[in-house]
Enzyme design. Sequence first.
Site, PDB file in Angstrom:
ATOM      1  N   GLY A  44       0.569   2.763   3.450  1.00  0.00           N
ATOM      2  CA  GLY A  44       0.664   2.079   2.167  1.00  0.00           C
ATOM      3  C   GLY A  44       1.423   2.939   1.172  1.00  0.00           C
ATOM      4  O   GLY A  44       2.502   3.449   1.463  1.00  0.00           O
ATOM      5  N   ASP A  45       0.829   3.126  -0.012  1.00  0.00           N
ATOM      6  CA  ASP A  45       1.475   3.971  -1.026  1.00  0.00           C
ATOM      7  C   ASP A  45       0.742   5.303  -1.172  1.00  0.00           C
ATOM      8  O   ASP A  45       0.777   5.914  -2.234  1.00  0.00           O
ATOM      9  CB  ASP A  45       1.541   3.242  -2.376  1.00  0.00           C
ATOM     10  N   GLU A  46       0.098   5.746  -0.087  1.00  0.00           N
ATOM     11  CA  GLU A  46      -0.607   7.030  -0.097  1.00  0.00           C
ATOM     12  C   GLU A  46       0.191   8.099   0.653  1.00  0.00           C
ATOM     13  O   GLU A  46       0.658   7.871   1.767  1.00  0.00           O
ATOM     14  CB  GLU A  46      -1.995   6.896   0.556  1.00  0.00           C
TER      15      GLU A  46
END
Length: 220
Positions: free
Chosen positions: A83-85
């Site tokens: 994801g956006d991690e």
Amino acid sequence: RQALHDGLTGLPNRTLLTNRLRDTLSTADARGEQVALLVMDLDQFKEVNDALGHDHGDRLLIEVARRLQRVLREADTVARLGGDEFAVLLTRGAEPKAAQSAAAHIRRSFEQPFQISGLTLQTNASIGVAVYPDHATDAETLTQRADVAMYTAKRSGGGVALYSPDHDQSSVRRLAILGELRSAIRSGQLRLHYQPKLDLRSGRLVGAEALVRWQHPQRG
């Protein structure tokens, strides 16, 4: 390579990061050194996806990965967890204050907007920091505690948070309340209220907002 790297950004993935973290902790233990793990989550990323579509979101992730690689040292490992991690493994200058400084440096690097397909996009990151052996002595627990610290940073709006055992208690409390809410719905503890909406120019009532309030038997 496909098994150990992220297909979008080319960065190490969670599996490779965990392997490197385990090796690093083993070496650090023998040398009496500290290791820091930073876990970061992008702010406003959902808004980019919702407004511009996943193609722009993917391009932003690629640019974020490139910028992280530019601002960090070659000795540091930058990984995409999904994801956006993202995560950063620090093996030098990994004391708590130095690790927090590195996190602040990453956030400052995001002050410069990203240029994506002619659009100027602004994002920043909430970053959690956990340090070996202060906060954990194995890779899995260190990752989990950096993750807990990241959520603390996101909730507080402070941008960077160093792990503290209090963060775990807060997470447990939140999970407990979530569990109680399910039974509260079944047992009728929720109360419906209406809040009036007034037109300030005329003073007339023009509508109402429906609010659900939880009347908890112990918490009030």
